[in-house]
Design a protein around this motif. Structure first.
Motif, PDB file in Angstrom:
ATOM      1  N   GLU A  39       0.696  -1.397  -0.567  1.00 35.80           N
ATOM      2  CA  GLU A  39      -0.335   0.063  -0.061  1.00 35.80           C
ATOM      3  C   GLU A  39       1.283   1.067   0.157  1.00 35.80           C
ATOM      4  O   GLU A  39       0.714   2.550  -0.670  1.00 35.80           O
ATOM      5  N   MET A  40       1.884   1.469   1.053  1.00 35.85           N
ATOM      6  CA  MET A  40       2.549   2.242   0.529  1.00 35.85           C
ATOM      7  C   MET A  40       3.391   2.751  -0.415  1.00 35.85           C
ATOM      8  O   MET A  40       3.672   3.696  -1.508  1.00 35.85           O
ATOM      9  N   LEU A  41       4.189   1.367  -1.212  1.00 35.93           N
ATOM     10  CA  LEU A  41       4.508   1.945  -2.741  1.00 35.93           C
ATOM     11  C   LEU A  41       3.831   2.271  -3.618  1.00 35.93           C
ATOM     12  O   LEU A  41       3.936   2.809  -4.661  1.00 35.93           O
ATOM     13  N   GLU A  42       1.537   1.806  -3.495  1.00 36.37           N
ATOM     14  CA  GLU A  42       0.547   2.074  -4.362  1.00 36.37           C
ATOM     15  C   GLU A  42       0.865   3.283  -4.080  1.00 36.37           C
ATOM     16  O   GLU A  42       0.426   4.403  -5.178  1.00 36.37           O
ATOM     17  N   ASP A  43       0.894   4.074  -2.414  1.00 35.75           N
ATOM     18  CA  ASP A  43       0.689   5.497  -2.612  1.00 35.75           C
ATOM     19  C   ASP A  43       1.864   6.329  -3.076  1.00 35.75           C
ATOM     20  O   ASP A  43       1.626   7.363  -3.264  1.00 35.75           O
ATOM     21  N   ARG A  44       3.010   6.030  -3.047  1.00 36.11           N
ATOM     22  CA  ARG A  44       3.990   6.159  -3.825  1.00 36.11           C
ATOM     23  C   ARG A  44       3.444   6.499  -5.029  1.00 36.11           C
ATOM     24  O   ARG A  44       4.114   7.215  -5.791  1.00 36.11           O
ATOM     25  N   LYS A  45       3.101   5.169  -5.014  1.00 36.00           N
ATOM     26  CA  LYS A  45       3.289   5.564  -8.127  1.00 36.00           C
ATOM     27  C   LYS A  45       2.359   6.412  -8.025  1.00 36.00           C
ATOM     28  O   LYS A  45       2.226   7.361  -8.583  1.00 36.00           O
ATOM     29  N   ALA A  46       0.590   6.198  -7.043  1.00 37.29           N
ATOM     30  CA  ALA A  46       0.634   7.522  -7.249  1.00 37.29           C
ATOM     31  C   ALA A  46       0.578   8.860  -7.064  1.00 37.29           C
ATOM     32  O   ALA A  46      -0.003  10.166  -7.707  1.00 37.29           O
ATOM     33  N   ALA A  47       1.053   9.150  -6.063  1.00 41.74           N
ATOM     34  CA  ALA A  47       1.901  10.609  -5.642  1.00 41.74           C
ATOM     35  C   ALA A  47       3.068  11.346  -6.235  1.00 41.74           C
ATOM     36  O   ALA A  47       2.971  11.919  -7.136  1.00 41.74           O
ATOM     37  N   ILE A  48       4.144  10.221  -7.649  1.00 46.81           N
ATOM     38  CA  ILE A  48       4.109  10.208  -8.619  1.00 46.81           C
ATOM     39  C   ILE A  48       3.583  10.521 -10.496  1.00 46.81           C
ATOM     40  O   ILE A  48       4.343  11.437 -10.359  1.00 46.81           O
ATOM     41  N   LEU A  49       2.323   9.901  -9.892  1.00 42.68           N
ATOM     42  CA  LEU A  49       1.386   9.833 -11.291  1.00 42.68           C
ATOM     43  C   LEU A  49       0.620  11.690 -11.009  1.00 42.68           C
ATOM     44  O   LEU A  49       1.056  12.309 -12.205  1.00 42.68           O
ATOM     45  N   SER A  50       0.703  11.655  -9.681  1.00 43.29           N
ATOM     46  CA  SER A  50       0.232  12.837  -9.920  1.00 43.29           C
ATOM     47  C   SER A  50       1.272  14.693 -10.017  1.00 43.29           C
ATOM     48  O   SER A  50       0.286  15.603 -10.237  1.00 43.29           O
ATOM     49  N   ALA A  51       2.161  14.309  -9.709  1.00 45.11           N
ATOM     50  CA  ALA A  51       3.026  14.407  -9.908  1.00 45.11           C
ATOM     51  C   ALA A  51       3.146  15.092 -11.652  1.00 45.11           C
ATOM     52  O   ALA A  51       3.353  16.394 -11.484  1.00 45.11           O
TER      53      ALA A  51
END
Length: 374
Positions: A39-51
């Motif tokens: 879940e932490m990794l997916e949160d990171r990926k989502a934040a990168i995509l938003s950026a």
């Protein structure tokens, strides 16, 4: 005009985007320490995509890992970000124009970004003042205000805009007059409940020709009895009065109102010059302009979005190939608590979605309030 940078308060919800990313075809570990790590990794990926989406909206340039590292609140290395960008590309969220370039969002990325927005945000202070000043003005005609509203939307968002006039059958009739203009011509004037005025030319032929003022006044009285307090979606048949001249004038008016119901709804388009700066290819610019000139297509498209409960359509979601590189953001407006019309903006898929959503929400609400007051 480049879209303004999305405010951080409008960043796509990482939880929402994470859910979309987790829906990809992979087997995840069970819940517990291992599941929490995923879940932490997916949160990171989502934040990168938003950026990446936010940076591309701002600059229209491919986004590299260095820019993501400087814009996203992530305590990870550029190498980690590069790896995540590769994964997002493999999953169809990003693409790389060429090997030495950064990444560009796909429609899939824009859709997840939009779906992750919690709600329309707030307009900037200057834009709020512009909207307030606009609706505090006095307008002589409804058409003038709606046309100017389309210009207001274009000025704030930097995109082309559309305003669909209120459903003409929505308002009840408040008063009816028939004014003679000549031996074979009269003017039917109706004032609606919201203060708008409709005017229709009446041909006075046969028994109606050369009608006297008293004949027109009697016809107006009978039309008033039949129409006042009613909506024009169902024009009642008028009973014969026994006066052939009066009956002929009434028949002419009823015929005009029946034809009126077959006319297309009015639409006001603003900011078409913005299309030229938004799209680089001359052919694509012409295709988009051609669509905006086709009233039936625009009305049908906007109504379809509203009817499906959508506020944003992106690229191929429009179902129209000429709009494959466009996004549309729409909002309905109400008169006296009932749906009456719609407004929207049309721009490139890299439009500033938070600002566009905020603009149509605020302008739609203020337009409805103004029309309700009359």
């Amino acid at each position: 005009m480049s879209p303004r940078r999305p405010s951080s308060r409008y960043c796509a919800s990482t939880t929402e985007v994470r859910c979309h990313i987790k829906a990809s075809d992979r087997h995840l570990p069970p819940r517990g320490p291992a599941g929490s790590l995923v879940e932490m990794l997916e949160d990171r990926k989502a934040a990168i995509l938003s950026a990446v989406v936010e940076q591309y909206i701002e600059t229209a340039q491919p986004v590299g890992s260095g820019r993501v590292a400087s814009s996203a609140a992530l305590d990870v290395s550029s190498a980690t970000i590069r790896n995540e960008l590769v994964h997002l590309e493999e999953q169809g969220y990003l693409f790389q124009p060429h090997t030495s370039a950064g990444r560009v969002p796909t429609e899939k990325a824009y859709r997840f970004f939009v779906d992750g927005l919690d709600k329309p945000g707030l307009l900037e202070v200057d834009d709020q003042e512009q909207v307030k000043s606009f609706f505090n003005r006095t307008y002589n005609e409804l058409e003038e205000m709606l046309g100017d509203t389309s210009t207001l939307l274009a000025n704030i968002t930097g995109s082309a805009s559309v305003v669909l006039a209120p459903d003409r059958d929505h308002q009840e009739v408040r008063s009816v007059q028939v004014v003679g203009l000549g031996p074979e011509l009269a003017l039917l004037v109706m004032v609606m409940a919201n203060g708008t005025v409709e005017k229709h030319a009446l041909e006075l032929l046969g028994d109606a020709s050369d009608a006297s003022e008293s004949t027109l006044a009697i016809a107006a009285a009978h039309l008033s009895a039949a129409l006042i307090g009613r909506r024009l979606s169902a024009v009642p048949e008028s009973a014969e009065t026994g006066d052939v001249g009066v009956d002929a004038v009434i028949a002419s008016a009823v015929g005009v109102l029946a034809e009126r119901g077959l006319e297309l709804d009015q639409i006001f388009v603003g900011g078409t010059a913005r299309v030229v700066s938004a799209f680089g290819e001359v052919e694509r610019v012409q295709q988009v302009l051609d669509i905006l000139e086709r009233q039936f297509v625009v009305v049908s498209l906007v109504r379809d979005l509203i009817d499906r409960g959508l506020s944003v359509t992106i690229g191929a979601e429009t179902g129209l190939e000429p709009l494959a590189d466009c996004s549309i953001v729409v909002a309905p407006y109400e008169i006296e608590g009932e749906a009456a019309g719609s407004i929207g903006v049309l721009g490139p898929t890299r439009m500033n979605y938070p600002q566009a959503l905020a603009t149509v929400a605020v302008v739609g609400r203020r337009l409805g309030q103004r029309l309700s007051r009359g």
